[in-house]
Write a protein that holds these residues in place. Structure first.
Motif, PDB file in Angstrom:
ATOM      1  N   ALA A  24      37.565  56.682  35.744  1.00  0.00           N
ATOM      2  CA  ALA A  24      38.862  56.075  36.070  1.00  0.00           C
ATOM      3  C   ALA A  24      38.744  54.572  36.264  1.00  0.00           C
ATOM      4  O   ALA A  24      39.641  53.813  35.869  1.00  0.00           O
ATOM      5  CB  ALA A  24      39.442  56.732  37.326  1.00  0.00           C
ATOM      6  N   ALA A  25      37.646  54.116  36.869  1.00  0.00           N
ATOM      7  CA  ALA A  25      37.436  52.671  37.022  1.00  0.00           C
ATOM      8  C   ALA A  25      37.345  51.995  35.662  1.00  0.00           C
ATOM      9  O   ALA A  25      37.862  50.888  35.448  1.00  0.00           O
ATOM     10  CB  ALA A  25      36.173  52.409  37.843  1.00  0.00           C
ATOM     11  N   GLY A  26      36.676  52.657  34.720  1.00  0.00           N
ATOM     12  CA  GLY A  26      36.562  52.110  33.375  1.00  0.00           C
ATOM     13  C   GLY A  26      37.886  52.006  32.657  1.00  0.00           C
ATOM     14  O   GLY A  26      38.075  51.140  31.797  1.00  0.00           O
ATOM     15  N   TRP A  27      38.815  52.879  33.000  1.00  0.00           N
ATOM     16  CA  TRP A  27      40.143  52.840  32.403  1.00  0.00           C
ATOM     17  C   TRP A  27      41.058  51.839  33.106  1.00  0.00           C
ATOM     18  O   TRP A  27      41.660  50.977  32.488  1.00  0.00           O
ATOM     19  CB  TRP A  27      40.795  54.220  32.491  1.00  0.00           C
ATOM     20  N   GLN A 149      40.354  60.156  40.376  1.00  0.00           N
ATOM     21  CA  GLN A 149      40.981  59.242  39.425  1.00  0.00           C
ATOM     22  C   GLN A 149      41.668  58.084  40.134  1.00  0.00           C
ATOM     23  O   GLN A 149      41.529  56.929  39.726  1.00  0.00           O
ATOM     24  CB  GLN A 149      42.005  59.999  38.576  1.00  0.00           C
ATOM     25  N   ILE A 150      42.392  58.392  41.212  1.00  0.00           N
ATOM     26  CA  ILE A 150      43.102  57.311  41.882  1.00  0.00           C
ATOM     27  C   ILE A 150      42.160  56.434  42.710  1.00  0.00           C
ATOM     28  O   ILE A 150      42.407  55.244  42.859  1.00  0.00           O
ATOM     29  CB  ILE A 150      44.268  57.847  42.727  1.00  0.00           C
ATOM     30  N   VAL A 151      41.058  57.006  43.209  1.00  0.00           N
ATOM     31  CA  VAL A 151      40.035  56.161  43.834  1.00  0.00           C
ATOM     32  C   VAL A 151      39.444  55.221  42.788  1.00  0.00           C
ATOM     33  O   VAL A 151      39.177  54.043  43.056  1.00  0.00           O
ATOM     34  CB  VAL A 151      38.941  57.023  44.486  1.00  0.00           C
ATOM     35  N   GLY A 152      39.257  55.743  41.576  1.00  0.00           N
ATOM     36  CA  GLY A 152      38.759  54.910  40.490  1.00  0.00           C
ATOM     37  C   GLY A 152      39.706  53.784  40.134  1.00  0.00           C
ATOM     38  O   GLY A 152      39.273  52.694  39.742  1.00  0.00           O
ATOM     39  N   VAL A 153      41.027  54.035  40.273  1.00  0.00           N
ATOM     40  CA  VAL A 153      42.007  52.966  40.056  1.00  0.00           C
ATOM     41  C   VAL A 153      41.749  51.809  41.014  1.00  0.00           C
ATOM     42  O   VAL A 153      41.708  50.640  40.632  1.00  0.00           O
ATOM     43  CB  VAL A 153      43.443  53.500  40.238  1.00  0.00           C
ATOM     44  N   VAL A 154      41.550  52.149  42.294  1.00  0.00           N
ATOM     45  CA  VAL A 154      41.289  51.109  43.289  1.00  0.00           C
ATOM     46  C   VAL A 154      39.970  50.403  43.012  1.00  0.00           C
ATOM     47  O   VAL A 154      39.865  49.179  43.074  1.00  0.00           O
ATOM     48  CB  VAL A 154      41.273  51.702  44.710  1.00  0.00           C
ATOM     49  N   LEU A 155      38.936  51.189  42.696  1.00  0.00           N
ATOM     50  CA  LEU A 155      37.632  50.589  42.445  1.00  0.00           C
ATOM     51  C   LEU A 155      37.685  49.647  41.254  1.00  0.00           C
ATOM     52  O   LEU A 155      37.184  48.515  41.316  1.00  0.00           O
ATOM     53  CB  LEU A 155      36.591  51.677  42.212  1.00  0.00           C
ATOM     54  N   GLY A 156      38.277  50.112  40.150  1.00  0.00           N
ATOM     55  CA  GLY A 156      38.362  49.259  38.967  1.00  0.00           C
ATOM     56  C   GLY A 156      39.159  48.003  39.231  1.00  0.00           C
ATOM     57  O   GLY A 156      38.788  46.905  38.796  1.00  0.00           O
TER      58      GLY A 156
END
Length: 391
Positions: A24-27, A149-156
């Motif tokens: 998700a961070a990659g996206w 996925q939403i944690v990945g949004v924040v990380l990215g």
């Protein structure tokens, strides 16, 4: 009855969640910050929306084709780990292409590679739920899939803000993706899919799979429309200073509430053996939040709207994978059918900029865009009674 009986442990679930955070961070690091800033540098203020729409549309089109193909390949190989690895390598290569992109063509090529590549591990992760997770844990693990996925949004987004919106932002995200996914390759072992003589013969769900797919598509379209021009909405409509920082703030608020709602909802849905009530609550809250964004574009209200959108999205993702795996027709085509189901998540990325660009630039602006988004959420709610397979 389920083909999977053994419960998955905490080590597997932790590695699984970390892998999804990385993907998700990659996206979303690129979608939230890096691609919009790059489009503004290449096309200027007058052409940034059109360029961003073009690049994201090409990427989403590639993604829509790639996910089912990865799923078919995974089913043919009867393995998920090779798909996870090959796709991750391809996605990282695309991020590195984007780091040096100084033309529209190079930017589009890099983003297409990212979309094609990261759909590989996404397809593998979705299929692993059906392979390894028993029905009584699918709400919990499915919620982890969504919350990660939403944690990945924040990380990215945080990586992009911290490192900067230039080349190094893409490089940092390219490092994060495999770093977070590596643990899963160590702890996951592929489970052989049962043969045609051994498998339980599930009845083809017909309309049940189709209705679940359509509801997933509509709610993912709502999420895509909220995100696609968030940077421009905050800068041009809400008129905040340092819009990139405000994107991070709004995203963090959204994700905190979505994460809590998603994980709690997943656990409760397993305990109560109920799925539809969470989908209904999610659709209602998404409609309320996006309507507020349309009608009251001031910072405190936008923060409140992000809370509603976060809780609504969390309520939906708590049961999303549990719903989709429940209506799958056949164990031997699990990855293939989940690849088809994942088109409902990627197709909105293609349609969101196509729908949003003409509205923002000439058909009513952001009020019209977000009122339309609210209406789409209510359409999903209206379709929910069609899912008779769920109690």
């Amino acid at each position: 009855m389920t083909l999977v009986e053994a419960r998955v442990g905490r080590r597997w679930m932790t590695a699984y969640a970390l892998a999804m955070i990385g993907i998700a961070a990659g996206w979303f690091g690129p979608i939230q910050i890096l691609l919009p800033e790059q489009a503004a540098r290449l096309a200027g203020d007058d052409g940034k929306e059109a360029l961003l729409a073009l690049v994201t549309a090409w990427g989403a089109a590639a993604s829509m084709v790639a996910n089912p193909l990865w799923g078919i390949l995974s089913d043919r190989l009867r393995a998920r780990r090779p798909i996870f690895l090959a796709g991750t390598v391809t996605g990282v290569a695309g991020l590195l292409v984007l780091s040096g992109a100084d033309t529209t063509g190079t930017m589009a090529t890099g983003w297409i590679l990212v979309q094609v590549g990261l759909n590989g591990p996404l397809a593998a992760l979705a299929a692993m739920i059906g392979d390894r997770v028993p029905e009584r844990q699918r709400g919990t693990v499915g919620a982890l899939f969504g919350v990660a996925q939403i944690v990945g949004v924040v990380l990215g987004t945080a990586i992009a803000v911290a490192v900067g919106a230039g080349s190094w932002g893409y490089v940092a995200v390219a490092i994060a993706v495999p770093a977070l996914g590596g643990a899963l390759l160590l702890v996951h072992r592929d489970v052989p899919v049962v043969s045609a003589r051994e498998r339980i013969h599930w009845a083809w769900p017909g309309g049940q799979f189709a209705w679940a797919w359509l509801i997933r598509f509509l709610l993912n379209l709502v999420n895509a429309l909220v995100l696609v021009y968030l940077l421009y909405y905050l800068s041009d409509r809400v008129r905040v200073g340092d819009a990139a920082t405000w994107v991070l703030i709004v995203t963090v608020v959204n994700v905190l509430f979505a994460g809590v709602a998603g994980f709690a909802g997943g656990v409760l849905s397993d305990r109560w053996e109920r799925r539809k009530v969470f989908v209904a609550a999610g659709a209602v809250l998404l409609a309320l939040g996006t309507a507020l964004m349309a009608l009251v574009p001031v910072v405190p209200v936008v923060i409140g709207a992000s809370v509603l959108v976060g809780v609504g999205w969390g309520a939906y993702i708590a049961v999303d994978m549990a719903v989709m795996t429940h209506v799958l027709p056949d164990a031997e085509t699990r990855a293939t059918m989940l690849g088809v189901a994942n088109v409902a998540g990627t197709l909105p990325q293609l349609l969101a900029p196509v729908l949003a660009a003409p509205i923002v630039t000439g058909l009513g602006g952001y009020p019209t865009l977000y009122l339309l988004t609210a209406a789409i959420a209510l359409v999903a709610l209206a379709l929910l009674p069609r899912l008779r397979a769920l109690r």
